[in-house]
Design a protein around this motif. Structure first.
Motif, PDB file in Angstrom:
ATOM      1  N   GLN A  31      23.446  51.891  -9.032  1.00  0.00           N
ATOM      2  CA  GLN A  31      22.853  52.461 -10.242  1.00  0.00           C
ATOM      3  C   GLN A  31      23.175  53.950 -10.223  1.00  0.00           C
ATOM      4  N   ALA A  32      23.824  54.435 -11.265  1.00  0.00           N
ATOM      5  CA  ALA A  32      24.274  55.826 -11.196  1.00  0.00           C
ATOM      6  C   ALA A  32      24.552  56.420 -12.571  1.00  0.00           C
ATOM      7  N   PRO A  48      29.625  60.891 -19.548  1.00  0.00           N
ATOM      8  CA  PRO A  48      28.525  60.692 -18.602  1.00  0.00           C
ATOM      9  C   PRO A  48      27.357  59.905 -19.180  1.00  0.00           C
ATOM     10  N   GLY A  49      26.760  59.066 -18.339  1.00  0.00           N
ATOM     11  CA  GLY A  49      25.601  58.277 -18.720  1.00  0.00           C
ATOM     12  C   GLY A  49      25.179  57.383 -17.577  1.00  0.00           C
ATOM     13  N   ASP A  50      23.996  56.761 -17.717  1.00  0.00           N
ATOM     14  CA  ASP A  50      23.467  55.901 -16.654  1.00  0.00           C
ATOM     15  C   ASP A  50      23.991  54.478 -16.799  1.00  0.00           C
ATOM     16  N   ARG A  51      24.577  53.957 -15.762  1.00  0.00           N
ATOM     17  CA  ARG A  51      25.118  52.587 -15.792  1.00  0.00           C
ATOM     18  C   ARG A  51      24.933  51.884 -14.454  1.00  0.00           C
ATOM     19  N   ILE A  52      25.085  50.572 -14.527  1.00  0.00           N
ATOM     20  CA  ILE A  52      25.117  49.768 -13.308  1.00  0.00           C
ATOM     21  C   ILE A  52      26.567  49.426 -13.006  1.00  0.00           C
ATOM     22  N   HIS A  64      28.317  48.355 -16.461  1.00  0.00           N
ATOM     23  CA  HIS A  64      27.383  47.896 -17.496  1.00  0.00           C
ATOM     24  C   HIS A  64      26.504  49.025 -18.005  1.00  0.00           C
ATOM     25  N   GLN A  65      26.557  49.240 -19.302  1.00  0.00           N
ATOM     26  CA  GLN A  65      25.637  50.168 -19.950  1.00  0.00           C
ATOM     27  C   GLN A  65      24.289  49.474 -20.154  1.00  0.00           C
ATOM     28  N   PRO A  66      23.261  50.226 -20.604  1.00  0.00           N
ATOM     29  CA  PRO A  66      21.915  49.636 -20.737  1.00  0.00           C
ATOM     30  C   PRO A  66      21.820  48.552 -21.821  1.00  0.00           C
TER      31      PRO A  66
END
Lengths: 250, 250
Positions: A31-32, A48-52, A64-66
């Motif tokens: 998770q990053a 940039p963004g939070d993804r798995i 994978h995005q949210p």
DNA sequence: GGGTCGATCTCGCTC
DNA sequence: GAGCGAGGTCGACCC
């Protein structure tokens, strides 16, 4: 220890853990916050963004995005995934050849990492597919038309593969194209392509599109071109009815 | 705390954590030994094994085995995921309507769980798509044939959607279908439909399939039906050359 | 390896 | 909501 977790690993730890996982054939989940670049059949970039991130031992790599069913970036199995540090960031790189392509994820902030030594020998058992529909038709050609005989299944022709080559009660050849879902114009195209072959040589040949349903536009296209539509929902219904009984209610 | 990890949670803890994640719109990842059942457009079952389960706030649910690009079971976004205990096991259920379907994962042994409060505002930027190929052709119609003029792009006709409607040096109309990848029989079908319908009213019309390549069978189908194949690889090459320069070497 | 076709296709667009 | 077509389609099967 099947799964091992690290909380907010620093870049060096992440890379070391990733390398160990790849070496040992373990699955890796991270998770990053990250940036992703793809280069291959097309090219693309994701800011940039939070993804798995998921890396599998067969070289599969997923970002994978949210939201959304499909990964925003991926690499199918067959290649390899590697890890390194670059400019102080951990970077995961998946690549393969044929076609030559690569996905690179630069990890700006790692929140969690899980190494998973998974073993899975099970295979997915499915029913209700078009292959089963073919079996049903082969065993019950009368469901399409009284007196129909299947001559050949998956017959190869100059223009492609015909689902069923059959003959009706009068001995007239019938080209049958089967679809598991509601028929579309493309399915009509396909049947038309096969039938046009036989019409060049034998003026009498029938074309039959078999599906649970078809839009009015498709039915008209068939009619205008001397082709037939056969609604076959029995298979569908039977299958669904039998299967729903198996499921425990939630 | 963006990500929160639990090691080997028991069923009650897992369900509680999952419910909290779903309520708060967080992503959930679980490493577990599990059984999976799907019921919907088809039906299927997957026996016990180690997999990664991912649930997203939009209702997406994924079951990933240790190999393969595609999830063995999944649910696209739009529905919802819920959690409960059943016979002492934690169970995750994803469902949606239209079509009505459900994926149920019975968790026999949970090795790890990660809750991820992800925020991602970035969108994927891609180049090298068919849309760009269209732009190239519109700017360089001579690449298809000397003297060709594009009359209309993305022409909506009653025959369907035509990529380009053009005229050659003699003023003869040309229907152009463009593919970014090697042409298939389905692409031939598409062009054939447009052209044959057009021919019903206008006797002289040419049909042109533009792609980087085509199999011999596709070329023959085109030839037999008075259609043309134009190999256009320049765009492909140009694009790749320009893009590869952008990528830093690993 | 290439060719062909199905898919729980998904996704996006248009009507 | 249905219809239609693209996709970094993927995957399976056959040659």
């Amino acid at each position: 220890m099947v799964a091992e977790q690290l909380d907010a690993p620093n870049p060096e730890t992440l890379v070391a853990e990733a390398k160990a996982a790849f070496r040992d054939g373990a699955m890796l989940t991270v998770q990053a916050r990250c940036e992703v670049a793809y280069e291959g059949r097309t090219s693309g970039h994701l800011g940039p963004g939070d993804r798995i991130l998921v890396a599998k031992p067969d070289g599969t790599f997923l970002v994978h995005q949210p939201t959304g069913h499909k990964p925003v970036n991926w690499m199918p199995g067959g290649g390899s995934v590697s890890a390194r540090t670059s400019d102080g960031d951990a970077v995961l790189l998946a690549r393969r050849t044929n076609p030559s392509e690569r996905v690179e994820a630069r990890i700006l902030d790692a929140y969690g990492l899980t190494r998973f030594d998974a073993t899975d020998g099970a295979t997915y058992e499915e029913s209700g597919t078009e292959a089963e529909m073919h079996e049903y038709i082969e065993a019950n050609p009368d469901a399409l038309e009284e007196g129909l005989r299947v001559v050949e299944h998956e017959r190869e022709s100059k223009y492609g593969f015909i689902d069923f080559f059959a003959r009706d009660g009068n001995g007239t050849p019938v080209v049958v194209e089967v679809k598991r879902i509601q028929a579309t114009l493309n399915h009509f195209d396909q049947l038309q392509r096969y039938v046009s072959l036989y019409r060049e040589e034998n003026d009498e040949v029938r074309g039959m599109l078999v599906a649970p349903d078809a839009s009015e536009r498709v039915r008209r296209a068939l009619r205008d071109n001397g082709l037939e539509f056969v609604a076959l929902s029995e298979f569908d219904t039977d299958a669904k009815g039998a299967m729903e009984a198996k499921l425990t209610d939630f």
